[in-house]
Design an enzyme around this catalytic site. Sequence first.
Site, mmCIF file in Angstrom:
data_model
loop_
_atom_site.group_PDB
_atom_site.id
_atom_site.type_symbol
_atom_site.label_atom_id
_atom_site.label_comp_id
_atom_site.label_asym_id
_atom_site.label_seq_id
_atom_site.Cartn_x
_atom_site.Cartn_y
_atom_site.Cartn_z
ATOM 1 N N ASP A 156 0.852 -1.198 0.000
ATOM 2 C CA ASP A 156 0.000 0.000 0.000
ATOM 3 C C ASP A 156 0.882 1.239 0.000
ATOM 4 O O ASP A 156 1.268 1.737 1.043
ATOM 5 C CB ASP A 156 -0.901 -0.010 1.238
ATOM 6 C CG ASP A 156 -1.883 1.150 1.231
ATOM 7 O OD1 ASP A 156 -2.479 1.415 0.168
ATOM 8 O OD2 ASP A 156 -2.054 1.811 2.277
ATOM 9 N N ILE A 157 1.209 1.686 -1.199
ATOM 10 C CA ILE A 157 2.046 2.873 -1.351
ATOM 11 C C ILE A 157 1.222 3.851 -2.173
ATOM 12 O O ILE A 157 0.881 3.554 -3.305
ATOM 13 C CB ILE A 157 3.363 2.509 -2.071
ATOM 14 C CG1 ILE A 157 4.167 1.568 -1.175
ATOM 15 C CG2 ILE A 157 4.146 3.763 -2.425
ATOM 16 C CD1 ILE A 157 5.419 1.021 -1.823
ATOM 17 N N GLU A 158 0.870 4.968 -1.588
ATOM 18 C CA GLU A 158 -0.031 5.858 -2.313
ATOM 19 C C GLU A 158 0.638 7.190 -2.654
ATOM 20 O O GLU A 158 -0.034 8.205 -2.800
ATOM 21 C CB GLU A 158 -1.340 6.015 -1.517
ATOM 22 C CG GLU A 158 -1.999 4.662 -1.254
ATOM 23 C CD GLU A 158 -3.405 4.745 -0.640
ATOM 24 O OE1 GLU A 158 -4.035 5.798 -0.745
ATOM 25 O OE2 GLU A 158 -3.851 3.735 -0.064
ATOM 26 N N HIS A 159 1.978 7.171 -2.785
ATOM 27 C CA HIS A 159 2.696 8.405 -3.100
ATOM 28 C C HIS A 159 2.384 8.872 -4.522
ATOM 29 O O HIS A 159 2.080 8.059 -5.389
ATOM 30 C CB HIS A 159 4.211 8.199 -3.078
ATOM 31 C CG HIS A 159 4.752 7.623 -1.823
ATOM 32 N ND1 HIS A 159 6.057 7.243 -1.685
ATOM 33 C CD2 HIS A 159 4.166 7.359 -0.639
ATOM 34 C CE1 HIS A 159 6.252 6.779 -0.483
ATOM 35 N NE2 HIS A 159 5.119 6.822 0.171
ATOM 36 N N ARG A 169 -3.190 17.699 -4.729
ATOM 37 C CA ARG A 169 -2.329 17.277 -5.847
ATOM 38 C C ARG A 169 -2.740 17.923 -7.172
ATOM 39 O O ARG A 169 -2.953 17.240 -8.175
ATOM 40 C CB ARG A 169 -2.282 15.750 -5.942
ATOM 41 C CG ARG A 169 -1.589 15.148 -4.711
ATOM 42 C CD ARG A 169 -1.252 13.677 -4.849
ATOM 43 N NE ARG A 169 -0.704 13.161 -3.585
ATOM 44 C CZ ARG A 169 -0.567 11.874 -3.273
ATOM 45 N NH1 ARG A 169 -0.913 10.948 -4.150
ATOM 46 N NH2 ARG A 169 -0.071 11.501 -2.106
#
Length: 342
Positions: free
Chosen positions: A93-96, A229
Amino acid sequence: MMAPALFCCIWVFVFDVGGKAWKFYDWTKVTTVAAFGEFDAELMCYAHSKGARLVLKGDVTLSDIVDPVNRTTWIQEMVQLAKSQFMDGINIDIEHAVETGSSEYYALTALVKETTESFHKEIVGSQVSFDVAWSPKCIDKRCYDYIAIADSCDLLFVMSYDEQSQIWGDCIAMANAPFNQTLTAYDQYISMKIDPKKLVMGVPWYGYDYICLNFSKDGICTIPKVPFRGAPCSDASGRQIPYSFMMKHINSSISGRLWDENQRAPYYNYKDTDGKVHQVWYDDPESIALKAAYVAQQGLKGIGMWSGNQLDYSEDPIAQQQTSDMWKALTPNPYRRPAAVS
Ligand SMILES: *[C@@H]1O[C@H](CO)[C@@H](O)[C@H](O)[C@H]1NC(C)=O
Ligand SMILES: *[C@@H]1O[C@H](CO)[C@@H](O)[C@H](O)[C@H]1NC(C)=O
Ligand SMILES: *[C@@H]1O[C@H](CO)[C@@H](O)[C@H](O)[C@H]1NC(C)=O
Ligand SMILES: *[C@@H]1O[C@H](CO)[C@@H](O)[C@H](O)[C@H]1NC(C)=O
């Protein structure tokens, strides 16, 4: 008469954030639990006794794993941790934000590939999944190599929620996971030649409570502009609320449950103690069943939710009915769970 066909083998992938709510999950459906809370040996044993997998949470700062040595170190730590806790894989779970062609872009793809290879080699039958945004079109500036990532792991968990994280049009409250937008995005994944059998649809068991700056006669709720963003407005101006809370709250709202036919989602309006109008958008068995039908029709791998904990598992009979209806909405009826998966 012929017996009705049983729908098999839709997987049910549950995110669990800790506590003992899992004791009340519908284990006739659960195939994977991603343990995002503290390690719970009792949950591990119970999941195994039900033929379900329990997987680790994998979260790492991308800039740290651009270096291949660091990457290998992290993967080995995860494999060892999984082994020591008798776990059956990992959910990454990497949401960068990631820019196409950047060093993080390639590192992320390599991370998923190498993690999958190590887990499969060292823990037989293990499962490696990767969480992606609701659409592959650089949502929240997450521009990944989706095709290579899908190829390198067992499944993508598509987070079909927080779909108002970037509002480019009118800054108004809208559904967390509108029907059309949600399904159109699966068509996008599939048209990239990602195998539907690699996709698990994630549905929200929570909604958003927005304070309306202005509440029009037509029930349109204008929300404060909170950029995210690059987008001028976002769901960050709202507050995430679990389904259990909304179900206790809705009967004292101004409107009761309303249904938006365009977004195919329920919502309600209420006034707080300061007299401010709020609009709450959420998902319930009706909106979830509509999306779940697509899972069966398109032959996706399964369905899941963020998070299993967000229902009311108390003994209150109304809550029990609502909770049971939410679990039922995930899969077509009649449903047969796939055979033991670990
Ligand atoms: C390796 O990872 C650590 C954190 O675990 C970080 O502090 C360090 O800067 C990383 N090294 C490289 C070369 O990226
Ligand atoms: C605010 O709501 C009122 C009442 O419905 C409406 O007449 C007015 O046009 C709205 N103002 C804005 C800025 O949307
Ligand atoms: C809210 O009202 C609905 C419709 O009348 C009812 O079915 C439900 O049980 C009520 N919920 C609670 C928590 O009382
Ligand atoms: C939903 O999608 C269908 C087909 O793509 C389109 O015809 C319809 O207008 C859309 N509805 C909404 C509310 O966007």
